[in-house]
Design a protein around this motif. Sequence first.
Motif: not given
Length: 125
Positions: A13-26, A41-51
């Motif tokens: 997918l081009p962007d993470p799914e919403e449920h990935d962020f709480p999983a990362a926080a846990d 988690v705030t930084a992860l939400r705002q970061a661009g997607t790279i490969t």
Amino acid sequence: MSTPDLSAADLWLPDPEEHDFPAAADYLDLLVDAEQVERAVTALRQAGTITKKAKDIMRASQLPLLPADNIHVRHNIHKVRDGKKLSPVLLVRGQPLIIADGYHRVCAAYHLTEDLDIPCRLVSP
């Protein structure tokens, strides 16, 4: 099990799914304090997607490659083979690299082909 003709666009997918962020926080909550978790988690939400290459993520994380028959890895491999796309992984720089969310997806991608580009969000702590 290598599938060399797969591209990142075929699998991710081009962007993470919403449920990935709480999983990362846990997961991060087990490693750092609440304030650092919130910042990451705030930084992860705002970061661009790279490969990054699957093999490089595995090496930098120093985590063992889970076997292809691991239930979660196998599930992700089947998703790919069924034409479903995976969510990009969430990474935090460190020594070693922290796979905050997506360890099983990285392992699945590695089993498909270790040179596969994996979309990710990468932030510094």
